[in-house]
Design an enzyme around this catalytic site. Structure first.
Site, PDB file in Angstrom:
ATOM      1  N   HIS A   1       3.269  -0.259   9.552  1.00  0.00           N
ATOM      2  CA  HIS A   1       4.666  -0.635   9.264  1.00  0.00           C
ATOM      3  C   HIS A   1       5.494   0.595   8.874  1.00  0.00           C
ATOM      4  CE1 HIS A   1       3.098  -1.756   4.944  1.00  0.00           C
ATOM      5  NE2 HIS A   1       3.483  -0.502   4.960  1.00  0.00           N
TER       6      HIS A   1
ATOM      7  N   HIS B   1       7.497  -1.473  -1.343  1.00  0.00           N
ATOM      8  CA  HIS B   1       7.569  -0.047  -1.646  1.00  0.00           C
ATOM      9  C   HIS B   1       8.653   0.191  -2.708  1.00  0.00           C
ATOM     10  CE1 HIS B   1       5.841  -0.449   2.382  1.00  0.00           C
ATOM     11  NE2 HIS B   1       5.201   0.688   2.167  1.00  0.00           N
TER      12      HIS B   1
ATOM     13  N   HIS C   1      -3.106   7.930   6.429  1.00  0.00           N
ATOM     14  CA  HIS C   1      -1.962   8.795   6.184  1.00  0.00           C
ATOM     15  C   HIS C   1      -1.883   9.187   4.716  1.00  0.00           C
ATOM     16  CE1 HIS C   1      -0.308   4.772   5.381  1.00  0.00           C
ATOM     17  NE2 HIS C   1       0.808   5.276   4.907  1.00  0.00           N
TER      18      HIS C   1
ATOM     19  N   GLU D   1      -3.749   0.910   2.282  1.00  0.00           N
ATOM     20  CA  GLU D   1      -2.991  -0.219   2.836  1.00  0.00           C
ATOM     21  C   GLU D   1      -3.824  -1.055   3.808  1.00  0.00           C
ATOM     22  OE1 GLU D   1       1.590   1.544   2.708  1.00  0.00           O
ATOM     23  OE2 GLU D   1       0.497   1.493   4.612  1.00  0.00           O
TER      24      GLU D   1
END
Length: 280
Positions: A12, A59, A193, A240
């Site tokens: 996402h 977030h 990441h 995630e």
């Protein structure tokens, strides 16, 4: 009765939303990344899910250090795109399914999951970017959306096994809902990441692709991956991927992979995407 028929996993990454919003998807940098979602767009249009349970992480848009729910389910009628510092995305509001969401919330609490029930919140790129990747740029999203937010930002996040068990419980809850509706569940976030520090830009293609393999080949292995392995092998944001295990747990033991896509780079991250059909 209601039924979960399929699951989707997808990154996402916020810049995917930017590329979509500003019509950059045909540019050289983005073309191959977005092409990997073309098959899914056609397939979702044919499947016509009535409801998508969309697992994502906030977030610091709806939640911050004042309140950190491990699992939060959106039970409201409507959820607006969040302003993440540069204005809300110009995408449709998310229309919820309060009856099903409240039913799931009740079932999960009685199944001994301590859910946070949210009636009002704005939803950020974690939720809206997957919708753009799967549905394009419609005037309204073509199905109802139940947001399910998971804390993977502040330690401690839930384990992969706990996420899997939550997926199983969600499936039981959906199957006990009396309305005849087609439900999909999407797990979002990742893949490998890291956005800061000396390892910023870390991407682990081999680890990512084994994770994608084992969603169908050896999902039980994925349940046992410890937090430290996600951190070591996939960077500080790779955790995630535990949210994909909520999706996978909800599909039951047997699935068929219908589509898969992996692309590097998109911004400084890896894009992962998979479509799984529930078989039993």
């Amino acid at each position: 009765m209601a039924r979960i028929t399929a699951g989707i996993g997808s990154s996402h990454i916020p810049l995917l939303g930017v590329a979509s919003d500003f019509d950059k998807t045909g540019e050289d940098y983005w073309r191959d990344c977005f092409a990997g979602y073309d098959w899914t767009k056609g397939w979702v249009a044919q499947q016509r899910p009535d409801v998508v349970i969309l697992v994502y992480n906030d977030h610091a848009s709806a939640f911050d250090m004042r309140i950190i729910p491990t699992f939060a389910i959106g039970c409201g009628e409507r959820f607006r795109p969040a302003d993440e510092g540069w204005g809300p995305r110009a995408v449709p509001d998310v229309i919820g399914h309060p009856d099903l969401a409240w039913h799931i919330a009740q079932c999960l609490v009685l199944d001994e999951f301590d859910m946070t029930i949210i009636n009002e919140m704005d939803v950020d790129h974690g939720l809206t970017v997957p919708l753009s990747m799967m549905f394009g740029k419609p005037d309204a999203w073509p199905c109802r959306i139940i947001p399910l937010a998971v804390n993977v930002v502040t330690y401690p996040p839930p384990t992969g096994n706990r996420c899997w068990l939550l997926g199983e419980a969600i499936a039981r809850a959906v199957e006990s809902f009396p309305e005849d509706i087609n439900v999909q569940i999407w797990g979002t976030g990742g893949m490998s990441h890291q956005l800061q520090g000396p390892r910023a830009g870390l991407i682990n293609k081999a680890w990512d692709n084994r994770f994608l393999d084992d969603l169908s080949a050896d999902p039980q292995r994925l349940r046992r991956i410890p937090h430290i392995e996600y951190l070591r092998e996939t960077g500080s944001e790779g955790i995630e991927m535990v949210m994909w295990l909520i999706m996978r747990g909800a599909l039951g033991p047997d699935v068929r992979q219908l589509h898969r896509h992996y692309h590097v780079p998109a911004s400084n991250t890896a894009v992962g995407h998979i479509v799984l059909e529930k078989l039993t």
